[in-house]
Design a protein around this motif. Structure first.
Motif, PDB file in Angstrom:
ATOM      1  N   GLY A 216       0.798  -1.225   0.000  1.00  0.00           N
ATOM      2  CA  GLY A 216       0.000   0.000   0.000  1.00  0.00           C
ATOM      3  C   GLY A 216       0.827   1.270   0.000  1.00  0.00           C
ATOM      4  O   GLY A 216       0.255   2.354  -0.008  1.00  0.00           O
ATOM      5  N   LEU A 450      -4.835   3.253  -0.868  1.00  0.00           N
ATOM      6  CA  LEU A 450      -4.040   3.698   0.279  1.00  0.00           C
ATOM      7  C   LEU A 450      -2.823   4.484  -0.197  1.00  0.00           C
ATOM      8  O   LEU A 450      -2.531   5.575   0.304  1.00  0.00           O
ATOM      9  N   PHE A 455      -7.602   6.707   0.599  1.00  0.00           N
ATOM     10  CA  PHE A 455      -7.919   6.295   1.967  1.00  0.00           C
ATOM     11  C   PHE A 455      -6.732   6.627   2.861  1.00  0.00           C
ATOM     12  O   PHE A 455      -5.571   6.520   2.443  1.00  0.00           O
ATOM     13  N   SER A 456      -7.018   6.988   4.085  1.00  0.00           N
ATOM     14  CA  SER A 456      -5.933   7.297   5.029  1.00  0.00           C
ATOM     15  C   SER A 456      -5.450   6.052   5.760  1.00  0.00           C
ATOM     16  O   SER A 456      -4.370   6.048   6.348  1.00  0.00           O
ATOM     17  N   SER A 457      -6.263   4.989   5.726  1.00  0.00           N
ATOM     18  CA  SER A 457      -5.888   3.763   6.425  1.00  0.00           C
ATOM     19  C   SER A 457      -6.666   2.592   5.855  1.00  0.00           C
ATOM     20  O   SER A 457      -7.700   2.763   5.186  1.00  0.00           O
ATOM     21  N   ILE A 458      -6.185   1.381   6.126  1.00  0.00           N
ATOM     22  CA  ILE A 458      -6.895   0.171   5.735  1.00  0.00           C
ATOM     23  C   ILE A 458      -8.257   0.122   6.418  1.00  0.00           C
ATOM     24  O   ILE A 458      -9.262  -0.254   5.815  1.00  0.00           O
TER      25      ILE A 458
END
Length: 514
Positions: A216, A450, A455-458
């Motif tokens: 990611g 990611l 997205f900032s996180s999973i």
């Protein structure tokens, strides 16, 4: 969004049998897809390989079809690739492939794997890389190139695994993610670096392996030439994807320690999240695998499974003249647990963990004149579930392995409700069954999002993508079945595989003589 500019994520799954790409929206729904067979060559008995330019043309064609189909839905903002493990390619200083890509299952490197084991000792290799020496891993393939084509090997500057190679062709940046690095025998699993000392013992320059990158993390951006070939937007962020089986845990949300992912397809993969690497000799002796998944912080995956799971079920169906699954399931449902004393051993492609034995073969035990198709079929379902129970019991007994707290099941096998009930009863615990069927593609797309900053996180991605990831249903064990399966497992099944080793070897010797 108006104007067809909704953000999309795209991914590629470069698999053994097919090259598949999808584009998804931020809810996880697949809006466009494309696929072609993986072009494979078999130059002689036991060998298998891919021709790099031909394979790249297939990848480019699949991506071109995907991007064309995705235009009506929005704009691709992130991309990553999941791929088969072990297969890799040598790259020269100009960035060109130096020869065919040896398939992960190719037999030409068997002798090199044995030489690796003899020269360094399996204990050292396992204590360093967390996996036993294998002819399928990258080191054996690299040794084969050096032994058989020293003039080609002398020109090599970089070794890339398949997902890494796709990223390289798209961006010009050579990086290797941790999950594919775990399939090389050259990663120091505990330190999370290339195993320089081990490589120098083999006179291999550690710089042959590309810098490591987290799953990611952005690798680079699509350059102009690759954009023209694939239709992907020039400048698109390309992120580290990884080994298909391992990154599937991202979409399945099974990365917390103690959660088991049971992925049921033609083969069946069991992946248990653990909070540390394991170097106990029991893990080595059982042939278990482990991998490092790096999602900002290191996470470890312990692996075992069945070479034939759905494959064994389909094999049996074909032997009945292609009788429908619905008919076979209906017959099996009328029978009691234990199939009236029938036991099926699923070793149709050799022995799996914890008794790896290439001479192992499958068997029906307990057949009588009253054994009909329904009983035989039910015993196949039960045998598959009982054997994975055997694998999990062995793995759970290894010191340092986190206790299994939850089991999530994905894949085509989840559509067989009878098998799900059998599996829950054999395991003696509820199953979290999800309809997730494209775990590799969805996971790679999440990793692409990611790295692109979508997205900032999973965790954020998993929360947003509930529609695509599917709704979980709970399958509870049947108490009366649990008691019967426990008796069958303890008194019969758990004792059979090790005691059959001598028989398997004797039959192998007989086959060799005839």
């Amino acid at each position: 969004m108006p104007g067809g500019k909704a953000p999309l994520l795209a991914s590629l799954d470069l698999g053994t049998g097919r090259v598949r790409a999808v584009a998804i929206d931020l809810k996880g729904r697949i809006l466009a897809e494309a696929a072609l067979p993986t072009p494979t060559h078999f130059p002689q008995a036991g060998w298998a390989e891919y021709h790099p330019q031909e394979l790249w043309q297939t990848v480019a064609e699949v991506l071109s079809r995907l991007t064309q189909a995705a235009k009506a839905h929005g704009t691709i903002r992130g991309f990553a690739t999941g791929s088969m493990g072990e297969a890799g390619v040598l790259i020269d200083k100009a960035g060109l492939e130096l020869g065919p890509i040896i398939a992960w299952y190719c037999g030409r490197t068997v002798g090199d794997g044995e030489m690796l084991r003899e020269r360094l000792g399996d204990e050292l290799i396992f204590r360093t890389s967390g996996v036993t020496a294998s002819h399928s891993f990258s080191l054996a393939k690299i040794l084969w190139w050096r032994r058989t084509h020293p003039e080609i090997f002398a020109r090599a500057r970089t070794w890339l695994n398949m997902a890494d190679w796709v990223a390289f062709r798209l961006t010009g940046e050579a990086r290797t993610d941790y999950t594919l690095a775990s399939r090389t025998n050259a990663l120091d699993l505990e330190r999370g670096t290339w195993a320089d000392d081990l490589l120098r013992k083999l006179d291999i320059d550690p710089s042959l392996f590309a810098p490591l990158v987290g799953n990611g993390a952005m690798v680079g951006r699509v350059h102009k030439a690759a954009a023209a070939e694939t239709g992907l937007p020039e400048g698109l962020a390309v992120s580290g994807g990884g080994h298909d089986h391992v990154i599937s845990t991202v979409a399945a949300d099974t990365n917390a320690p103690g959660i088991l992912l049971d992925s049921m397809g033609t083969a069946e993969g069991l992946i248990l999240a653990n909070d540390r690497p394991i170097f106990h000799d029991l893990l080595r002796q059982g042939g278990n695998q482990q991998s490092l998944l790096h999602l900002g912080t290191p996470r470890y995956a312990l692996m075992c499974g069945l070479t034939t799971s759905g494959g064994a079920i389909e094999w049996f169906r074909q032997q009945t003249g292609g009788e429908s699954y619905d008919s076979l399931i209906a017959q099996a449902e009328k029978l009691p647990p234990g199939s009236n004393g029938l036991v099926f051993l699923p070793q149709l492609r050799g022995g799996d963990q914890p008794y790896p034995n290439p001479h192992a073969r499958g068997a029906f035990i307990g057949i009588t004149g009253d054994s009909g198709a329904g009983a035989l079929f039910r015993s196949v379902l039960e045998g598959l579930c009982l054997y994975t129970r055997l694998e999990l019991d062995y793995l759970s007994a290894v010191p340092g392995v986190n206790a299994i707290t939850r089991i999530r099941v994905i894949g085509g096998g989840t559509r067989n409700d009878l098998m799900m009930k059998i599996k829950a009863s054999v395991y003696g615990r509820p199953l979290e069954v999800t309809p997730l069927s494209e775990a590799t593609c969805l996971s790679a797309a999440i990793l692409g999002g990611l790295g692109a900053g979508v997205f900032s996180s999973i965790e954020e991605a998993q929360k947003e993508m509930t529609e695509g990831l599917g709704k979980v249903r709970i399958v509870e064990p049947e108490p009366s079945w649990m008691e019967r399966y426990e008796e069958l497992y303890r008194t019969v099944y758990a004792k059979l595989p090790p005691t059959l080793t001598a028989t398997h070897d004797a039959l192998a010797a007989f086959r060799d003589r005839t």
